[in-house]
Design a protein around this motif. Structure first.
Motif, PDB file in Angstrom:
ATOM      1  N   LYS A 164     -18.772  -0.650  15.569  1.00 11.71           N
ATOM      2  CA  LYS A 164     -19.139  -0.082  16.862  1.00 11.71           C
ATOM      3  C   LYS A 164     -19.398   1.417  16.707  1.00 11.71           C
ATOM      4  CE  LYS A 164     -17.544   0.065  21.610  1.00 11.71           C
ATOM      5  NZ  LYS A 164     -16.500  -0.283  22.541  1.00 11.71           N
ATOM      6  N   ASP A 165     -20.464   1.929  17.368  1.00  8.79           N
ATOM      7  CA  ASP A 165     -20.793   3.348  17.308  1.00  8.79           C
ATOM      8  C   ASP A 165     -19.609   4.176  17.809  1.00  8.79           C
ATOM      9  OD1 ASP A 165     -23.302   2.836  16.329  1.00  8.79           O
ATOM     10  OD2 ASP A 165     -24.282   2.878  18.289  1.00  8.79           O
ATOM     11  N   PRO A 166     -19.349   5.303  17.225  1.00  9.62           N
ATOM     12  CA  PRO A 166     -20.122   6.070  16.242  1.00  9.62           C
ATOM     13  C   PRO A 166     -19.772   5.740  14.798  1.00  9.62           C
ATOM     14  CG  PRO A 166     -18.322   7.429  16.997  1.00  9.62           C
ATOM     15  CD  PRO A 166     -18.214   6.113  17.731  1.00  9.62           C
ATOM     16  N   ALA A 167     -18.918   4.751  14.544  1.00  3.45           N
ATOM     17  CA  ALA A 167     -18.611   4.363  13.168  1.00  3.45           C
ATOM     18  C   ALA A 167     -19.876   3.835  12.502  1.00  3.45           C
ATOM     19  CB  ALA A 167     -17.513   3.303  13.150  1.00  3.45           C
ATOM     20  N   PRO A 168     -20.049   4.092  11.224  1.00  2.00           N
ATOM     21  CA  PRO A 168     -21.305   3.716  10.563  1.00  2.00           C
ATOM     22  C   PRO A 168     -21.414   2.217  10.279  1.00  2.00           C
ATOM     23  CG  PRO A 168     -19.804   4.693   8.983  1.00  2.00           C
ATOM     24  CD  PRO A 168     -19.154   4.818  10.325  1.00  2.00           C
ATOM     25  N   THR A 169     -22.650   1.756  10.307  1.00  7.19           N
ATOM     26  CA  THR A 169     -22.980   0.400   9.868  1.00  7.19           C
ATOM     27  C   THR A 169     -23.492   0.525   8.444  1.00  7.19           C
ATOM     28  OG1 THR A 169     -23.496  -0.382  12.073  1.00  7.19           O
ATOM     29  CG2 THR A 169     -24.544  -1.551  10.248  1.00  7.19           C
ATOM     30  N   ARG A 170     -22.996  -0.331   7.558  1.00  8.58           N
ATOM     31  CA  ARG A 170     -23.380  -0.242   6.151  1.00  8.58           C
ATOM     32  C   ARG A 170     -24.072  -1.510   5.699  1.00  8.58           C
ATOM     33  NH1 ARG A 170     -17.537   1.907   5.467  1.00  8.58           N
ATOM     34  NH2 ARG A 170     -17.447   0.244   6.954  1.00  8.58           N
ATOM     35  N   GLU A 171     -25.221  -1.313   5.062  1.00 12.69           N
ATOM     36  CA  GLU A 171     -25.963  -2.407   4.435  1.00 12.69           C
ATOM     37  C   GLU A 171     -25.779  -2.254   2.938  1.00 12.69           C
ATOM     38  OE1 GLU A 171     -29.803  -1.427   5.900  1.00 12.69           O
ATOM     39  OE2 GLU A 171     -29.447  -2.312   7.871  1.00 12.69           O
ATOM     40  N   ILE A 172     -25.346  -3.327   2.295  1.00 14.76           N
ATOM     41  CA  ILE A 172     -24.991  -3.252   0.874  1.00 14.76           C
ATOM     42  C   ILE A 172     -25.738  -4.334   0.104  1.00 14.76           C
ATOM     43  CG2 ILE A 172     -23.085  -3.440  -0.773  1.00 14.76           C
ATOM     44  CD1 ILE A 172     -21.263  -2.635   1.657  1.00 14.76           C
ATOM     45  N   VAL A 173     -26.309  -3.932  -1.027  1.00  9.97           N
ATOM     46  CA  VAL A 173     -26.949  -4.869  -1.948  1.00  9.97           C
ATOM     47  C   VAL A 173     -26.326  -4.635  -3.319  1.00  9.97           C
ATOM     48  CG1 VAL A 173     -29.092  -5.521  -3.102  1.00  9.97           C
ATOM     49  CG2 VAL A 173     -29.108  -5.003  -0.659  1.00  9.97           C
ATOM     50  N   VAL A 174     -26.009  -5.730  -4.006  1.00  8.18           N
ATOM     51  CA  VAL A 174     -25.391  -5.647  -5.332  1.00  8.18           C
ATOM     52  C   VAL A 174     -26.225  -6.447  -6.322  1.00  8.18           C
ATOM     53  CG1 VAL A 174     -23.306  -6.112  -6.693  1.00  8.18           C
ATOM     54  CG2 VAL A 174     -23.095  -5.449  -4.279  1.00  8.18           C
ATOM     55  N   ASN A 175     -26.493  -5.843  -7.478  1.00  6.26           N
ATOM     56  CA  ASN A 175     -27.207  -6.517  -8.558  1.00  6.26           C
ATOM     57  C   ASN A 175     -26.225  -6.769  -9.690  1.00  6.26           C
ATOM     58  OD1 ASN A 175     -28.886  -7.477 -10.526  1.00  6.26           O
ATOM     59  ND2 ASN A 175     -30.188  -5.670 -10.635  1.00  6.26           N
ATOM     60  N   HIS A 176     -26.091  -8.039 -10.075  1.00  7.54           N
ATOM     61  CA  HIS A 176     -25.181  -8.427 -11.148  1.00  7.54           C
ATOM     62  C   HIS A 176     -25.953  -8.692 -12.440  1.00  7.54           C
ATOM     63  CE1 HIS A 176     -21.758  -8.883  -8.394  1.00  7.54           C
ATOM     64  NE2 HIS A 176     -22.628  -9.386  -7.547  1.00  7.54           N
ATOM     65  N   ASP A 177     -26.951  -7.855 -12.739  1.00  5.15           N
ATOM     66  CA  ASP A 177     -27.768  -8.027 -13.939  1.00  5.15           C
ATOM     67  C   ASP A 177     -26.935  -7.869 -15.210  1.00  5.15           C
ATOM     68  OD1 ASP A 177     -30.009  -8.243 -15.644  1.00  5.15           O
ATOM     69  OD2 ASP A 177     -30.334  -6.088 -15.586  1.00  5.15           O
TER      70      ASP A 177
END
Length: 192
Positions: A164-177
């Motif tokens: 919920k605002d003002p706390a940040p929303t985080r989008e995360i991508v992980v590569n397990h190469d």
């Protein structure tokens, strides 16, 4: 009462005894030392201070004129505001911050160990099981800003941690190469 003033041994007309060579050298050396201390030390301090100030300004100018990811850790303040707890150990760290009147974003990329990934996810309040395979929640706009392309080899997974605002929303991508060394991409977005 009249005082008895005796004349001192020398008269004003008598020449002073000449200064011997050793005394003259010592007197001149002390005078030179005093001049160096009174003028040279403050002047040296001013030169050093000016160079430090100029270097600081150039560093800040480079930081704020960046137009994409720059190598290096985000500041502690940025990590706290955007709630991005980069784990230890982490390497190949790069970040970039954008701000406008609607949204502020911090882009962070780093490589860590499997333990570091678990610590990072726990630090933001999610578990590793929350990562969904082939889910790439970082949008096209954010990919263009950073130059990220998620089409390389490896197993890709991601998640969105909304708050919920003002706390940040985080989008995360992980590569397990690289087994044991996941590469993490984060976009933390906050609305002021």
């Amino acid at each position: 009462m009249t005082g008895d003033f005796r004349q001192q041994s020398g008269t004003p007309d008598e020449p002073r005894p000449s200064e011997d060579r050793q005394h003259r050298i010592r007197r001149r050396a002390i005078t030179l030392l005093i001049i160096v201390l009174l003028i040279g030390v403050p002047a040296g301090y001013l030169v050093i201070s000016a160079n430090q100030s100029r270097a600081s300004g150039k560093d800040k100018e480079a930081k704020y004129s960046a137009t994409g990811l720059t190598e290096g850790w985000p500041s502690k303040l940025q990590r706290r505001i955007y709630q991005v707890p980069i784990p230890h150990p982490a390497w190949w760290v790069a970040s970039y911050e954008t701000n406008n009147w609607k949204t502020s974003r911090l882009y962070v990329e780093f490589e860590t160990s499997d333990v570091g990934l678990s610590a990072f996810l726990a630090g933001i309040g999610v578990q590793e099981s929350g990562l969904k395979r082939n889910d790439l929640p970082i949008g096209e706009r954010d990919r263009e800003v950073t130059g990220w392309t998620f089409d390389g080899p490896g197993t890709w997974s991601g998640l969105v941690h909304e708050q919920k605002d003002p706390a940040p929303t985080r989008e995360i991508v992980v590569n397990h190469d690289k087994p044991g060394y996941p590469r993490v991409y984060v976009v933390s977005r906050t609305v002021p």
